[in-house]
Write a protein that holds these residues in place. Structure first.
Motif, PDB file in Angstrom:
ATOM      1  N   LEU A 111     -41.972 -47.903   4.661  1.00  0.00           N
ATOM      2  CA  LEU A 111     -42.111 -46.925   5.736  1.00  0.00           C
ATOM      3  C   LEU A 111     -43.171 -45.889   5.368  1.00  0.00           C
ATOM      4  CD1 LEU A 111     -41.025 -46.281   8.511  1.00  0.00           C
ATOM      5  CD2 LEU A 111     -39.194 -44.966   7.447  1.00  0.00           C
ATOM      6  N   THR A 112     -43.194 -45.465   4.120  1.00  0.00           N
ATOM      7  CA  THR A 112     -44.181 -44.481   3.654  1.00  0.00           C
ATOM      8  C   THR A 112     -45.594 -45.043   3.764  1.00  0.00           C
ATOM      9  OG1 THR A 112     -42.559 -43.555   2.129  1.00  0.00           O
ATOM     10  CG2 THR A 112     -44.869 -43.063   1.680  1.00  0.00           C
TER      11      THR A 112
ATOM     12  N   ARG B  64     -46.666 -45.262   7.413  1.00  0.00           N
ATOM     13  CA  ARG B  64     -46.990 -43.927   7.938  1.00  0.00           C
ATOM     14  C   ARG B  64     -48.356 -43.468   7.432  1.00  0.00           C
ATOM     15  NH1 ARG B  64     -40.941 -41.558   7.413  1.00  0.00           N
ATOM     16  NH2 ARG B  64     -40.197 -42.290   9.447  1.00  0.00           N
ATOM     17  N   GLU B  65     -48.663 -43.797   6.178  1.00  0.00           N
ATOM     18  CA  GLU B  65     -49.983 -43.465   5.634  1.00  0.00           C
ATOM     19  C   GLU B  65     -51.069 -44.251   6.376  1.00  0.00           C
ATOM     20  OE1 GLU B  65     -53.038 -41.887   3.072  1.00  0.00           O
ATOM     21  OE2 GLU B  65     -51.176 -41.174   3.946  1.00  0.00           O
ATOM     22  N   CYS B  66     -50.801 -45.506   6.689  1.00  0.00           N
ATOM     23  CA  CYS B  66     -51.739 -46.308   7.475  1.00  0.00           C
ATOM     24  C   CYS B  66     -51.970 -45.670   8.844  1.00  0.00           C
ATOM     25  CB  CYS B  66     -51.224 -47.735   7.658  1.00  0.00           C
ATOM     26  SG  CYS B  66     -51.312 -48.751   6.180  1.00  0.00           S
ATOM     27  N   ASP B  67     -50.908 -45.205   9.463  1.00  0.00           N
ATOM     28  CA  ASP B  67     -51.010 -44.548  10.766  1.00  0.00           C
ATOM     29  C   ASP B  67     -51.877 -43.291  10.662  1.00  0.00           C
ATOM     30  OD1 ASP B  67     -50.232 -44.514  13.554  1.00  0.00           O
ATOM     31  OD2 ASP B  67     -48.978 -42.784  13.059  1.00  0.00           O
ATOM     32  N   ARG B  68     -51.681 -42.517   9.605  1.00  0.00           N
ATOM     33  CA  ARG B  68     -52.467 -41.305   9.392  1.00  0.00           C
ATOM     34  C   ARG B  68     -53.941 -41.663   9.178  1.00  0.00           C
ATOM     35  NH1 ARG B  68     -55.063 -38.529   5.889  1.00  0.00           N
ATOM     36  NH2 ARG B  68     -54.690 -39.967   4.176  1.00  0.00           N
TER      37      ARG B  68
ATOM     38  N   ARG C  46     -53.956 -50.691  14.417  1.00  0.00           N
ATOM     39  CA  ARG C  46     -52.928 -49.772  14.908  1.00  0.00           C
ATOM     40  C   ARG C  46     -51.739 -50.558  15.469  1.00  0.00           C
ATOM     41  NH1 ARG C  46     -52.226 -44.696  15.139  1.00  0.00           N
ATOM     42  NH2 ARG C  46     -54.388 -44.068  15.114  1.00  0.00           N
TER      43      ARG C  46
ATOM     44  N   GLU D  25     -47.993 -50.166  14.098  1.00  0.00           N
ATOM     45  CA  GLU D  25     -46.903 -49.796  15.005  1.00  0.00           C
ATOM     46  C   GLU D  25     -45.800 -50.846  15.004  1.00  0.00           C
ATOM     47  OE1 GLU D  25     -48.898 -49.062  18.715  1.00  0.00           O
ATOM     48  OE2 GLU D  25     -49.547 -47.057  18.079  1.00  0.00           O
TER      49      GLU D  25
ATOM     50  N   LEU E 224     -43.891 -50.391  11.806  1.00  0.00           N
ATOM     51  CA  LEU E 224     -43.030 -49.205  11.882  1.00  0.00           C
ATOM     52  C   LEU E 224     -41.778 -49.486  12.716  1.00  0.00           C
ATOM     53  CD1 LEU E 224     -45.705 -46.381  12.278  1.00  0.00           C
ATOM     54  CD2 LEU E 224     -44.078 -46.640  10.385  1.00  0.00           C
TER      55      LEU E 224
ATOM     56  N   GLU F 180     -38.018 -49.246  11.268  1.00  0.00           N
ATOM     57  CA  GLU F 180     -37.077 -48.293  11.861  1.00  0.00           C
ATOM     58  C   GLU F 180     -35.889 -48.972  12.523  1.00  0.00           C
ATOM     59  OE1 GLU F 180     -39.805 -46.061  14.246  1.00  0.00           O
ATOM     60  OE2 GLU F 180     -40.474 -44.847  12.542  1.00  0.00           O
TER      61      GLU F 180
END
Length: 123
Positions: A30-31, A34-38, A79, A83, A86, A90
């Protein structure tokens, strides 16, 4: 904008390279996702800045169009994969693509089909 076009382009390429490296490593925590998303958000900002600078410099229409297409051709597939990852993390369920294709590796790691050639993940 305090950076030059080549500086934004280098930053853009570094962000996408890191995302591709994370996604190809199969260590999709998950971390990491999220870094990929950022990183993808930052790459999109760089692409927008490059587009603006190309317009201000009076670049040819081809160069401006090339800057415009970066998001669609290179960022969007990455992206979508982030997504999807993620959502899986989740929800705990595997998410399948609507067209039934779960292997988008050719698109994700090809560099978007534009001039950069194939992506080679680090070993």
């Amino acid at each position: 904008m305090s950076q030059t076009y080549p500086e934004y382009e280098q930053e853009y390429n570094q962000c996408l390279s890191r995302v591709r490296s994370f996604l190809s490593s199969h260590a999709r925590s998950l971390t990491t996702l999220r870094e990929c998303d950022r990183l993808l958000s930052h790459a999109r900002r760089c692409a927008t800045a490059m587009e603006t600078l190309a317009g201000e410099r009076g670049d040819t229409n081809f160069q401006i169009a090339e800057s415009n297409q970066r998001s669609e051709r290179e960022i969007a597939p990455l992206r979508q994969e982030v997504e999807r990852g993620l959502r899986e993390k989740e929800s705990g369920e595997v998410v399948f693509e609507p067209n039934g294709n779960t292997d988008n590796r050719t698109v994700l790691f090809s560099g978007g089909g534009g001039g950069g050639g194939a992506y080679n993940a680090p070993h």
